[in-house]
Design an enzyme around this catalytic site. Structure first.
Site, PDB file in Angstrom:
ATOM      1  N   HIS A  69       0.850  -1.190   0.000  1.00 54.17           N
ATOM      2  CA  HIS A  69       0.000   0.000   0.000  1.00 54.17           C
ATOM      3  C   HIS A  69       0.890   1.246   0.000  1.00 54.17           C
ATOM      4  O   HIS A  69       1.792   1.380   0.831  1.00 54.17           O
ATOM      5  CB  HIS A  69      -0.944  -0.018   1.207  1.00 54.17           C
ATOM      6  CG  HIS A  69      -2.016  -1.056   1.053  1.00 54.17           C
ATOM      7  ND1 HIS A  69      -2.442  -1.865   2.086  1.00 54.17           N
ATOM      8  CD2 HIS A  69      -2.730  -1.410  -0.041  1.00 54.17           C
ATOM      9  CE1 HIS A  69      -3.396  -2.670   1.634  1.00 54.17           C
ATOM     10  NE2 HIS A  69      -3.586  -2.422   0.348  1.00 54.17           N
ATOM     11  N   GLU A  72       2.025   3.447   3.053  1.00 56.74           N
ATOM     12  CA  GLU A  72       2.539   2.745   4.237  1.00 56.74           C
ATOM     13  C   GLU A  72       4.073   2.710   4.197  1.00 56.74           C
ATOM     14  O   GLU A  72       4.715   1.656   4.217  1.00 56.74           O
ATOM     15  CB  GLU A  72       1.868   1.366   4.333  1.00 56.74           C
ATOM     16  CG  GLU A  72       0.339   1.538   4.484  1.00 56.74           C
ATOM     17  CD  GLU A  72      -0.475   0.259   4.369  1.00 56.74           C
ATOM     18  OE1 GLU A  72       0.103  -0.840   4.393  1.00 56.74           O
ATOM     19  OE2 GLU A  72      -1.714   0.368   4.242  1.00 56.74           O
ATOM     20  N   HIS A 203       2.478  -4.111   6.677  1.00 60.74           N
ATOM     21  CA  HIS A 203       1.558  -2.994   6.417  1.00 60.74           C
ATOM     22  C   HIS A 203       1.604  -2.047   7.604  1.00 60.74           C
ATOM     23  O   HIS A 203       2.239  -2.324   8.620  1.00 60.74           O
ATOM     24  CB  HIS A 203       0.121  -3.512   6.237  1.00 60.74           C
ATOM     25  CG  HIS A 203      -0.087  -4.239   4.950  1.00 60.74           C
ATOM     26  ND1 HIS A 203      -0.794  -3.710   3.901  1.00 60.74           N
ATOM     27  CD2 HIS A 203       0.344  -5.452   4.532  1.00 60.74           C
ATOM     28  CE1 HIS A 203      -0.790  -4.565   2.894  1.00 60.74           C
ATOM     29  NE2 HIS A 203      -0.108  -5.638   3.253  1.00 60.74           N
ATOM     30  N   GLU A 276       0.570  -5.451  10.841  1.00 58.65           N
ATOM     31  CA  GLU A 276       0.193  -4.034  10.782  1.00 58.65           C
ATOM     32  C   GLU A 276       1.075  -3.336  11.811  1.00 58.65           C
ATOM     33  O   GLU A 276       0.948  -3.569  13.011  1.00 58.65           O
ATOM     34  CB  GLU A 276      -1.290  -3.849  11.125  1.00 58.65           C
ATOM     35  CG  GLU A 276      -2.258  -4.481  10.141  1.00 58.65           C
ATOM     36  CD  GLU A 276      -2.477  -3.671   8.864  1.00 58.65           C
ATOM     37  OE1 GLU A 276      -1.869  -2.593   8.715  1.00 58.65           O
ATOM     38  OE2 GLU A 276      -3.257  -4.136   8.020  1.00 58.65           O
TER      39      GLU A 276
HETATM   40  O1  0X9 Z   1      -6.912  -4.101   4.259  1.00 53.69           O
HETATM   41  C1  0X9 Z   1      -5.762  -4.529   4.088  1.00 53.69           C
HETATM   42  O2  0X9 Z   1      -5.329  -4.852   2.989  1.00 53.69           O
HETATM   43  C2  0X9 Z   1      -4.824  -4.649   5.299  1.00 53.69           C
HETATM   44  N1  0X9 Z   1      -4.962  -3.498   6.159  1.00 53.69           N
HETATM   45  S1  0X9 Z   1      -4.424  -2.019   5.656  1.00 53.69           S
HETATM   46  O3  0X9 Z   1      -4.858  -1.032   6.626  1.00 53.69           O
HETATM   47  N2  0X9 Z   1      -2.833  -2.006   5.657  1.00 53.69           N
HETATM   48  O4  0X9 Z   1      -4.905  -1.768   4.333  1.00 53.69           O
HETATM   49  C3  0X9 Z   1      -5.194  -5.881   6.092  1.00 53.69           C
HETATM   50  C4  0X9 Z   1      -5.139  -7.145   5.317  1.00 53.69           C
HETATM   51  C5  0X9 Z   1      -5.263  -8.343   6.208  1.00 53.69           C
HETATM   52  N3  0X9 Z   1      -6.378  -9.179   5.875  1.00 53.69           N
HETATM   53  C6  0X9 Z   1      -7.600  -9.054   6.498  1.00 53.69           C
HETATM   54  N4  0X9 Z   1      -7.821  -8.166   7.413  1.00 53.69           N
HETATM   55  N5  0X9 Z   1      -8.552  -9.919   6.174  1.00 53.69           N
HETATM   56 ZN    ZN Z   2      -1.749  -1.960   3.938  1.00 54.52          ZN
END
Ligand code: 0X9
Ligand code: ZN
Ligand code: CA
Ligand code: CA
Ligand code: CA
Length: 313
Positions: A69, A72, A203, A276
């Site tokens: 992302h 990040e 992330h 994260e």
């Molecule tokens: O939404 C995402 O892709 C990730 N969070 S972010 O804030 N960095 O965008 C989390 C991905 C992990 N997978 C799930 N939460 N199912």
């Molecule tokens: Zn992310």
């Protein structure tokens, strides 16, 4: 460029230079190559760190990926910190030396350099997440973490609308950046056996250690036995105890489909986690901690990285 005061973060050009300089300072234990190119044509470098790095030895392989992302940026620094620790610590730090001798460590510091460069364009943060590939309505960007080929678009964990922040793309692996990561991991199947045994995709933010699956709230399901789930949980909890993050199945945060960890496990049975990083909460500012936070917040994960390595067998 990064805004004034945040010059400690690496631009794309500086990230590439950092890999080259680590490699030229430690030629015997490094090899820099490419996993492909982005939509805008930037190279996606990967560094391999291992004794006899030029040879594909029969050692467990581990993959660290960052900056999927765009905004990040702290995660790019996390991967560069891993590169620095396992190169400059070789021969002086016993734990580092043992890992470099026994494993083959692959690091991809930026999976989305087009997005990352756009995010700092004009010397101001743009709050950008996706890549820079236009959709069919003219709006820009696919969410790379919804574009992987396992259960793509299956379960309401992504959007079909090109303007959405979680746009999954028109088809699985439609993003060149995702194709590059998937082909690289596919290419590590040697003699029918996937060589990569452990993976962390970094992330920001929320301070979490997450494991598959993200597409379902089920723990045990097709592709995940109770024993396998228990292993994800125990290694995940051990890593979280070391860095003070909160451990959980990724769907506990929210449902996603087409994310990288579901693909790494679902397709290749790699012990794959999503971290994260710092901070634990906040609004859009949470993506932009000052560069003074880079050293403490990357060093904070040294223990977790070592735990992942020791479980990659
Ligand atoms: O939404 C995402 O892709 C990730 N969070 S972010 O804030 N960095 O965008 C989390 C991905 C992990 N997978 C799930 N939460 N199912
Ligand atoms: Zn992310
Ligand atoms: Ca500063
Ligand atoms: Ca080796
Ligand atoms: Ca190998």
């Amino acid at each position: 460029d990064f805004p004034a005061g945040d010059e400690g973060y690496h631009t794309y050009e500086e990230m590439v230079a950092a890999l080259r300089s680590a490699a030229s300072a430690h030629p015997a234990i490094t090899a820099v190559s490419s996993i492909g190119s982005t939509y805008e044509g930037r190279d996606l470098p990967v560094i391999k760190i291992s004794d006899n790095a030029a040879a594909d030895e029969d050692e467990p392989e581990v993959l660290f990926t960052c900056n999927m992302h765009a905004r990040e940026h702290l995660t790019t620094e996390m991967c560069l910190h891993i590169v620095d620790r396992f190169t400059s610590g070789y021969g002086t730090d016993d734990g580092v030396t043992a890992n470099v001798d026994a494993k083959e460590i692959w690091v991809v510091p930026s999976q989305n350099p087009d997005g990352a460069e756009f995010d700092i364009s004009g010397g101001e943060y743009q709050g950008w997440r996706k890549n820079r590939q236009p959709g069919d309505d003219g709006t820009v960007g696919t969410d790379l973490n919804r574009n992987f080929s396992y259960k793509w678009g299956c379960c309401g964990g992504s959007s079909g609308s090109p303007s959405a922040e979680t746009y999954r793309g028109p088809s699985a692996a439609s993003a060149p950046e995702v194709r590059a990561v998937q082909s690289f991991v596919d290419s590590r199947v040697v003699g029918g056996v996937q060589q990569i045994k452990g993976h962390i995709d970094f992330h920001t933010y929320s301070e979490l250690v997450l494991w598959p699956f993200g597409f379902t709230h089920d723990t045990v399901t097709e592709g995940m036995t109770q024993e396998e789930y228990d292993r994800f949980t125990s290694v995940g909890e051990e890593m979280a105890a070391s860095n003070g993050y909160t451990p959980d199945q990724s769907s506990g945060l929210y449902i996603t489909d087409g994310d990288i960890t579901d693909w790494m496990w679902g397709q290749h049975k790699v012990l794959s986690y999503c971290f994260e990083m710092y901070p634990s909460g906040g609004g859009v500012e949470g993506f932009y901690p000052p560069d003074e936070d880079i050293a403490p917040q990357t060093t904070r994960n040294d223990g977790a990285v070592d735990i992942l390595l020791s479980n990659a067998t």
